[in-house]
Design a protein around this motif. Structure first.
Motif, short mmCIF file in Angstrom:
data_model
loop_
_atom_site.label_atom_id
_atom_site.label_comp_id
_atom_site.label_asym_id
_atom_site.label_seq_id
_atom_site.Cartn_x
_atom_site.Cartn_y
_atom_site.Cartn_z
N TYR A 130 -6.45 5.11 -1.00
CA TYR A 130 -6.98 4.33 0.13
C TYR A 130 -5.92 4.13 1.22
O TYR A 130 -6.13 3.33 2.13
N ALA A 131 -4.78 4.83 1.15
CA ALA A 131 -3.69 4.61 2.10
C ALA A 131 -4.11 4.90 3.54
O ALA A 131 -3.84 4.12 4.46
N LYS A 132 -4.77 6.05 3.76
CA LYS A 132 -5.20 6.39 5.12
C LYS A 132 -6.25 5.39 5.61
O LYS A 132 -6.26 5.03 6.80
N ALA A 133 -7.12 4.96 4.71
CA ALA A 133 -8.15 3.99 5.08
C ALA A 133 -7.51 2.68 5.52
O ALA A 133 -7.91 2.06 6.52
N ALA A 134 -6.50 2.24 4.78
CA ALA A 134 -5.83 0.98 5.11
C ALA A 134 -5.10 1.09 6.45
O ALA A 134 -5.14 0.16 7.28
N ALA A 135 -4.43 2.23 6.67
CA ALA A 135 -3.72 2.42 7.94
C ALA A 135 -4.69 2.44 9.11
O ALA A 135 -4.44 1.82 10.16
N TRP A 136 -5.79 3.16 8.93
CA TRP A 136 -6.81 3.23 10.00
C TRP A 136 -7.40 1.85 10.25
O TRP A 136 -7.56 1.43 11.41
N ALA A 137 -7.73 1.13 9.20
CA ALA A 137 -8.35 -0.20 9.34
C ALA A 137 -7.42 -1.15 10.08
O ALA A 137 -7.86 -1.94 10.93
N LYS A 138 -6.13 -1.08 9.79
CA LYS A 138 -5.18 -1.96 10.47
C LYS A 138 -5.07 -1.59 11.94
O LYS A 138 -5.06 -2.46 12.82
N SER A 139 -5.01 -0.27 12.22
CA SER A 139 -4.86 0.17 13.61
C SER A 139 -6.09 -0.16 14.45
O SER A 139 -5.98 -0.36 15.66
N MET A 140 -7.26 -0.24 13.80
CA MET A 140 -8.51 -0.52 14.52
C MET A 140 -8.83 -2.01 14.56
O MET A 140 -9.83 -2.41 15.16
N GLY A 141 -8.01 -2.83 13.91
CA GLY A 141 -8.25 -4.27 13.94
C GLY A 141 -9.26 -4.76 12.94
O GLY A 141 -9.72 -5.91 13.05
N LEU A 142 -9.63 -3.93 11.95
CA LEU A 142 -10.55 -4.40 10.92
C LEU A 142 -9.90 -5.46 10.04
O LEU A 142 -10.58 -6.35 9.52
N THR A 143 -8.60 -5.33 9.84
CA THR A 143 -7.88 -6.30 9.03
C THR A 143 -6.42 -6.35 9.46
O THR A 143 -5.84 -5.34 9.87
N LYS A 144 -5.83 -7.53 9.36
CA LYS A 144 -4.40 -7.70 9.62
C LYS A 144 -3.63 -7.87 8.32
O LYS A 144 -2.40 -7.91 8.33
N GLY A 145 -4.37 -8.00 7.22
CA GLY A 145 -3.70 -8.26 5.95
C GLY A 145 -3.30 -9.73 5.85
O GLY A 145 -3.84 -10.60 6.56
N VAL B 159 0.86 -1.19 0.00
CA VAL B 159 0.00 0.00 0.00
C VAL B 159 0.89 1.23 0.00
O VAL B 159 1.54 1.55 1.00
N SER B 160 0.93 1.92 -1.12
CA SER B 160 1.73 3.13 -1.24
C SER B 160 1.10 4.26 -0.44
O SER B 160 -0.12 4.38 -0.35
N ALA B 161 1.96 5.10 0.12
CA ALA B 161 1.46 6.26 0.86
C ALA B 161 0.68 7.20 -0.03
O ALA B 161 -0.13 8.00 0.45
N ALA B 162 0.91 7.11 -1.34
CA ALA B 162 0.22 7.99 -2.28
C ALA B 162 -1.12 7.42 -2.73
O ALA B 162 -1.90 8.11 -3.41
N ALA B 163 -1.41 6.18 -2.38
CA ALA B 163 -2.67 5.56 -2.80
C ALA B 163 -3.85 6.27 -2.14
O ALA B 163 -3.77 6.70 -0.98
#
Length: 653
Positions: free
Chosen positions: A547-562, A541-545
């Motif tokens: 959805y980058a902020k969404a992915a970071a938030w989702a990981k920090s909140m436990g929505l996904t671990k990847g 996930v590139s910082a320029a994508a």
């Protein structure tokens, strides 16, 4: 939220109103009071309404019936060489004018050019009025004043200087005296701030006395000085609807027989890049309203923007209307607005301000509802809605012991969750699918209502500061922007919402498009309000994508671990099982119960084959109505619409 309990539906105004004796400068208010007897008796003020397009201008005015009407407008660029334009005249119902005989005159002027100064007079029984000035603006960069519910006379019963404002006839209508002054004050402030306005849109309820003579209220409404040079596209409100006087005072273009009440029907016009369609939603025949929209779109197919004005706010946020009579046509109009790609709907009725999220229909089957006139035919029966399929009555405030009534009300309320919230973020959106719904507060401050609690999921912004307000729309071929202001008691103009802008750069993204994993997280992130998030630690996930902020938030909140290798695979299509898992965890974050019976899940033909690790999430998604179908289809793909639908249903749970 509907008001449940005993007694009648609460539809009373609050104690708040614009007291013109306080907000008006003392000398101006005194002069207005002294002139009210003459002003309230002058039924012959001219109204300017849009023509079929920007090159035309319509006129309407009364004159005394002295045997020979002269419906003539003298118009041109030179005061000394005005060209006569002759229209039509007909008799005014004398029961509305104290048995004094008047005729109304309707005339159309053609050949207008942009950015040009014109002059005009009208004839009243052969005598020309004083010359007035009218200026056109740009036909490409259009600026519109949008107002709601002037409702001249609605302050009746409020206290002013120790006395109750009255709604009596003629100059004794002191409520109309108060509200007319306030209306003029608002228009003066709006035009001083925006001297380059092209025209005004009013969302209805110009006046107050439903089904009764009220010429002093129209006289007060039309006495506003700026209306001699400002075109107004008015809407028929419920207070305007039951008399023909509205149709006398406003010469609306492309007038149809669709949606007719005593005041008239639907109409439409083109201006610049916009097609503007005005529906009389006091008539609940939605097939006729659709006919008007289809007719308008066929007449002006190249319009960049399609804007509908209705009085009743099918997506508003006021206590007294938005979840009762305001939303009465929501289930029927929402899919029609989708069908004809309506960009913006302008609404009134609720005497509160609100801006919706971008909305489109949920694609499900819903009932159809209406209000009916009371037994006397003098007003609408506001206490009961009716199902048009079987004419069954739905009490909007059933008695505590009325079990059937409460059940009917609950079903009606649930059925009106017929919308889908389009996932967007920020105050500028590009090529959206959904429709923006704007509800205007009272422009005169003659009456205000409370906001409903809790705030509905479909509302993005709302306010009630007990102050007159107005909105300014700026429209080009590629941009539609709206910002709303209020006027303080001291006359200060201040914004109450940030500008919201829709931009068009090409085709919209299809709601049938297959959604990716990154796109799904972005939609959940938007629904959460785009909270702050650190940079993503997913390897792909590139910082320029986007959805980058969404992915970071989702990981920090436990929505996904990847995935185990540290990746997220954002460009892969998301499956129904994966989306259900994200939503299941998101529900927990939002404090939404995930306890369900499992009956809807169990009824699916492939329930037994669903893997155990995703079964709880899919059971919740199916039983909570976030996903539909006769199969779970755990590995199936998800469309943009599927995700928006699921998030909307979760938000409303």
């Amino acid at each position: 939220m509907l008001l449940l309990g005993t007694g009648q539906l609460a539809m009373a105004a609050t104690v708040h109103y614009n007291d013109s004796s306080v907000t008006g400068a003392s000398a101006e208010w005194t002069a207005w009071v002294n002139s009210w007897e003459q002003t309230s008796a002058d039924y012959t003020k001219v109204s300017l309404t849009p023509g079929k397009d920007a090159t035309q201008l319509n006129f309407a005015w009364y004159s005394k019936d002295e045997g020979k009407a002269t419906p003539v407008v003298h118009f041109g660029t030179s005061k000394s060489a005005l060209k006569p334009y002759t229209g039509t005249s007909a008799a005014v119902d004398a029961s509305l004018t104290g048995d004094t005989a008047y005729v109304y005159n309707h005339t159309t002027v053609t050949g207008l050019k942009e950015n040009t100064a014109y002059y005009y007079t009208v004839e009243k029984n052969g005598e020309q009025t004083a010359v007035e000035t009218y200026k056109t603006g740009s036909f490409e960069n259009v600026k519109i004043l949008f107002v709601g519910d002037p409702q001249i006379g609605a302050s009746k019963g409020q206290t002013q200087n120790g006395e109750k404002l009255a709604a009596d006839s003629g100059s004794a209508n002191t409520a109309a005296r108060n509200d007319s002054f306030a209306w003029n004050r608002t228009l003066s402030a709006a035009t001083a701030q925006n001297p380059d306005l092209n025209f005004m849109i009013s969302a209805g309820d110009q006046v107050n006395k439903t089904g009764k003579p009220k010429e002093e209220e129209y006289a007060g409404y039309l006495s506003a000085g700026v209306l001699t040079s400002l075109t107004e596209a008015t809407t028929i409100g419920n207070h305007d609807s039951l008399n023909p006087d509205y149709s006398y005072h406003f010469n609306n273009p492309n007038a149809t027989e669709n949606g007719r009440t005593a005041a008239g029907g639907d109409y439409y016009y083109s201006y610049g890049a916009g097609l503007f369609i005005v529906l009389n939603t006091n008539n609940y025949n939605v097939a006729e309203h659709e006919n008007t929209i289809a007719q308008a779109v066929a007449a002006y197919p190249a319009a960049a923007w399609r804007v509908v004005t209705i009085h009743q706010d099918i997506y508003g946020s006021g206590l007294d209307h938005s979840d009762t009579d305001g939303m009465i046509l929501r289930t029927q109009l929402t899919p029609i607005f989708d069908k004809y790609n309506i960009d913006v709907v302008l609404q009134g009725h609720d005497r509160t301000y609100s801006r919706s999220k971008l909305l489109y229909g949920d694609g499900q089957t819903h009932g159809a509802y209406e209000f009916q006139l009371n037994a006397e035919g003098t007003d609408y029966d506001w206490d009961n809605a009716y199902n048009t399929a079987n004419n069954s009555k739905i009490p909007l405030s059933p008695d505590a012991a009325d079990t059937n009534g409460k059940a009917a009300l609950a079903a009606f309320s649930a059925d009106n969750n017929c919308y889908t919230i389009e996932s967007t973020s920020g105050s500028t959106v590009t090529n959206p699918v959904g429709t923006l719904y704007m509800t205007a507060n009272s422009a005169s401050g003659s009456k205000f209502y409370e906001l409903i609690n809790p705030q509905q999921a479909y509302i993005a912004q709302r306010s009630q500061n007990w102050l007159p307000s107005y909105s300014i729309i700026s429209m080009t071929g590629t941009s539609f922007s709206i910002v709303t202001y209020q006027i303080t008691d001291t006359g200060k103009v201040e914004a109450i919402d940030q500008p919201f802008t829709i931009e068009k750069t090409g085709s919209t993204v299809s709601t049938a498009a297959i959604l990716t994993r990154g796109g799904a997280l972005e939609r959940i992130y938007n629904a959460a309000g785009t909270p702050a998030a650190a940079s993503s630690s997913f390897s792909d996930v590139s910082a320029a994508a986007e959805y980058a902020k969404a992915a970071a938030w989702a990981k920090s909140m436990g929505l996904t671990k990847g995935y185990a290798d540290g990746s997220f695979k954002p460009d892969q299509p998301i499956t129904r099982a994966q989306l259900a898992s994200f939503l299941y965890r998101y529900a927990g974050i939002q404090g939404v119960s995930t306890n369900v019976s499992g009956s809807a899940f169990a009824a699916c033909t492939d329930a037994a084959s669903v893997p155990a690790d995703v079964k709880p999430a899919l059971k919740f998604a199916m039983d909570a109505g976030l996903m539909t179908g006769t199969k779970v289809n755990a590995s199936g793909s998800v469309t943009v619409k599927d995700a928006d639908y699921a998030l909307t249903k979760l938000t409303n749970r």
